[in-house]
Design a protein around this motif. Structure first.
Motif, PDB file in Angstrom:
ATOM      1  N   ALA A 205       0.847  -1.118  -0.087  1.00 44.51           N
ATOM      2  CA  ALA A 205      -0.195  -0.045   0.174  1.00 44.51           C
ATOM      3  C   ALA A 205       0.986   1.169  -0.016  1.00 44.51           C
ATOM      4  O   ALA A 205       1.666   1.374   0.807  1.00 44.51           O
ATOM      5  CB  ALA A 205      -1.034   0.040   1.187  1.00 44.51           C
ATOM      6  N   ILE A 206       0.714   2.132  -1.008  1.00 43.77           N
ATOM      7  CA  ILE A 206       1.512   3.293  -1.078  1.00 43.77           C
ATOM      8  C   ILE A 206       0.510   4.526  -1.085  1.00 43.77           C
ATOM      9  O   ILE A 206      -0.376   4.615  -1.940  1.00 43.77           O
ATOM     10  CB  ILE A 206       2.463   3.187  -2.416  1.00 43.77           C
ATOM     11  CG1 ILE A 206       3.219   2.028  -2.412  1.00 43.77           C
ATOM     12  CG2 ILE A 206       3.189   4.605  -2.647  1.00 43.77           C
ATOM     13  CD1 ILE A 206       3.937   1.590  -3.921  1.00 43.77           C
ATOM     14  N   GLY A 207       1.119   5.595  -0.673  1.00 45.12           N
ATOM     15  CA  GLY A 207       0.103   6.834  -0.647  1.00 45.12           C
ATOM     16  C   GLY A 207       1.117   8.005  -1.292  1.00 45.12           C
ATOM     17  O   GLY A 207       2.414   8.272  -0.719  1.00 45.12           O
ATOM     18  N   ASP A 208       0.699   8.932  -1.925  1.00 41.01           N
ATOM     19  CA  ASP A 208       1.235  10.049  -2.298  1.00 41.01           C
ATOM     20  C   ASP A 208       0.522  11.389  -1.661  1.00 41.01           C
ATOM     21  O   ASP A 208      -0.496  11.673  -2.522  1.00 41.01           O
ATOM     22  CB  ASP A 208       1.399   9.970  -3.862  1.00 41.01           C
ATOM     23  CG  ASP A 208       2.380  11.465  -4.419  1.00 41.01           C
ATOM     24  OD1 ASP A 208       2.365  12.464  -3.466  1.00 41.01           O
ATOM     25  OD2 ASP A 208       2.612  11.553  -5.488  1.00 41.01           O
ATOM     26  N   GLY A 209       1.132  11.692  -0.780  1.00 43.15           N
ATOM     27  CA  GLY A 209       0.479  13.288  -0.410  1.00 43.15           C
ATOM     28  C   GLY A 209       1.054  14.276  -0.581  1.00 43.15           C
ATOM     29  O   GLY A 209       0.736  15.609  -0.082  1.00 43.15           O
ATOM     30  N   GLY A 210       2.431  14.325  -1.217  1.00 43.47           N
ATOM     31  CA  GLY A 210       3.021  15.415  -1.510  1.00 43.47           C
ATOM     32  C   GLY A 210       3.772  16.451  -0.392  1.00 43.47           C
ATOM     33  O   GLY A 210       3.663  17.310  -0.756  1.00 43.47           O
ATOM     34  N   GLY A 211       3.596  15.873   0.832  1.00 41.99           N
ATOM     35  CA  GLY A 211       3.619  16.798   1.945  1.00 41.99           C
ATOM     36  C   GLY A 211       2.487  17.666   2.327  1.00 41.99           C
ATOM     37  O   GLY A 211       2.651  18.597   3.088  1.00 41.99           O
ATOM     38  N   LYS A 212       1.379  17.584   1.506  1.00 41.11           N
ATOM     39  CA  LYS A 212       0.189  18.395   1.676  1.00 41.11           C
ATOM     40  C   LYS A 212      -1.172  17.748   2.326  1.00 41.11           C
ATOM     41  O   LYS A 212      -1.849  18.399   3.068  1.00 41.11           O
ATOM     42  CB  LYS A 212      -0.119  19.105   0.494  1.00 41.11           C
ATOM     43  CG  LYS A 212       0.751  19.714  -0.212  1.00 41.11           C
ATOM     44  CD  LYS A 212       0.371  20.445  -1.513  1.00 41.11           C
ATOM     45  CE  LYS A 212       1.423  21.295  -2.167  1.00 41.11           C
ATOM     46  NZ  LYS A 212       0.982  22.064  -3.440  1.00 41.11           N
ATOM     47  N   VAL A 213      -1.042  16.412   2.287  1.00 36.97           N
ATOM     48  CA  VAL A 213      -1.826  15.646   2.710  1.00 36.97           C
ATOM     49  C   VAL A 213      -0.909  14.460   3.452  1.00 36.97           C
ATOM     50  O   VAL A 213      -0.170  13.856   3.118  1.00 36.97           O
ATOM     51  CB  VAL A 213      -2.865  14.965   1.998  1.00 36.97           C
ATOM     52  CG1 VAL A 213      -3.843  13.995   2.444  1.00 36.97           C
ATOM     53  CG2 VAL A 213      -3.838  16.058   1.198  1.00 36.97           C
ATOM     54  N   PRO A 214      -1.261  14.109   4.799  1.00 34.46           N
ATOM     55  CA  PRO A 214      -0.702  13.001   5.455  1.00 34.46           C
ATOM     56  C   PRO A 214      -0.640  11.776   4.700  1.00 34.46           C
ATOM     57  O   PRO A 214      -1.804  11.329   4.271  1.00 34.46           O
ATOM     58  CB  PRO A 214      -1.178  12.974   6.892  1.00 34.46           C
ATOM     59  CG  PRO A 214      -1.931  14.234   7.075  1.00 34.46           C
ATOM     60  CD  PRO A 214      -2.375  14.836   5.834  1.00 34.46           C
ATOM     61  N   ALA A 215       0.493  11.271   4.539  1.00 34.30           N
ATOM     62  CA  ALA A 215       0.683   9.948   3.917  1.00 34.30           C
ATOM     63  C   ALA A 215       2.154   9.348   4.428  1.00 34.30           C
ATOM     64  O   ALA A 215       3.116  10.067   4.417  1.00 34.30           O
ATOM     65  CB  ALA A 215       0.688  10.213   2.400  1.00 34.30           C
TER      66      ALA A 215
END
Length: 314
Positions: A205-215
């Protein structure tokens, strides 16, 4: 010399193909649009009447711009906050480009788009032009100023590296939809065991929040770790609602030609989870929640018809 209306029309006729190429090369719709616009500026500055094959000229100009972008992107992504994932495109987006053959559909899939990040810029370019757009090795060699033999070697390496990272054979659409329903039921049950049964042993499971959404900065690996994460992710609570900025509604959809869950908040696409579903189970859950990479998806969502929601989370 100023462009004639015929010259402008010729470029505009090529724009959809150029945007589709740029998206598959860059993994970003906004960067693809910028690359195509820069190609137009070069077309505007060129002696168009001397260009014998405009489509070939435009493709080469665009490809060179994308190669430069890919080279600089490698340095930028070293400082990117958390995991980097491509920008997902929802069904019906013209930037998806051709998906008539098995090779075209595979090269467009979100799983392969993520794998393309492992390739060198030249490997990625050869792979995209050959697999997705059926350019001949001679044409690719002319675009990249390489030999045909060199292009064939690049394609061989690219195919091998993509194949090494791919999961097992994917399932048909009806089975994928059934698995999505089972996945949601399991994720919202509050129990880990039903989720583990749906996942492959080596699921990620991988998430990309870009530092703007917690991931999480690192991927969750293994069925149990992924199941525990999903159980918490789909657990109703005020904290999740505050993070999303409102009530989250989940829809079954299609992103990059594959099954996906789309999370919508007040008409805005808050997240897109692309599921890699195989004969052995769900092999990967890749979630794009970086708002910068969901602006186009939100526009597409607003303009398209979509069915009834599967679930209202909180």
């Amino acid at each position: 010399m100023a462009l004639t209306m015929s010259d402008v029309d010729r470029f505009e006729a090529s724009r959809p193909r150029l945007e589709a190429i740029a998206y598959r090369l860059l993994g970003s719709a906004s960067e693809a649009e910028d690359a195509v616009q820069e190609t137009f500026l070069r077309w505007q500055a060129a002696e168009v009447e001397r260009i014998e094959v405009p489509e070939a000229w435009l493709t080469k100009a665009l490809t060179n711009l994308c190669l430069n972008q890919l080279t600089s992107a490698r340095a930028r992504r070293e400082t990117y906050v958390g995991q980097w994932l491509p920008e997902p495109l929802l069904a019906g987006d013209p930037m998806l480009g051709p998906a008539d053959t098995a090779e075209q559909r595979e090269s467009l899939s979100y799983a392969v788009m993520a794998l393309l990040e492992r390739l060198t810029p030249n490997e990625r370019t050869v792979y995209v032009l050959r697999e997705a757009f059926a350019y001949s090795h001679r044409e690719i060699a002319e675009i990249l100023d390489l030999t045909e033999a060199g292009c064939q070697q690049l394609l061989h390496r690219a195919r091998k590296r993509v194949a090494e990272g791919k999961a097992r054979t994917e399932v048909d659409e009806a089975t994928a939809r059934r698995v999505i329903d089972e996945f949601l039921a399991a994720a919202t049950s509050g129990r880990t065991e039903p989720l583990v049964r749906l996942l492959t042993q080596d699921a990620v499971a991988i998430g990309d929040g870009g530092g703007k959404v917690p991931a999480r900065a690192k991927a969750f690996e293994g069925a149990l770790a992924v199941a525990k994460f999903m159980r918490g992710l789909f657990k109703p609570g005020k904290a999740q609602q505050a993070q999303a900025g409102g009530s989250v509604v989940l829809y079954a959809s299609d992103a990059n030609g594959g099954p996906a869950l789309v999370a919508v908040v007040d008409g805005r696409v808050f997240g897109v989870m692309c599921l890699e579903i195989t004969e052995d189970g769900i092999a990967a859950c890749r979630s794009q929640v970086n708002p910068d990479k969901l602006e186009r998806a939100t526009r597409q969502w607003a303009a398209a018809e979509h069915g009834e929601p599967l679930l209202r989370l909180f």
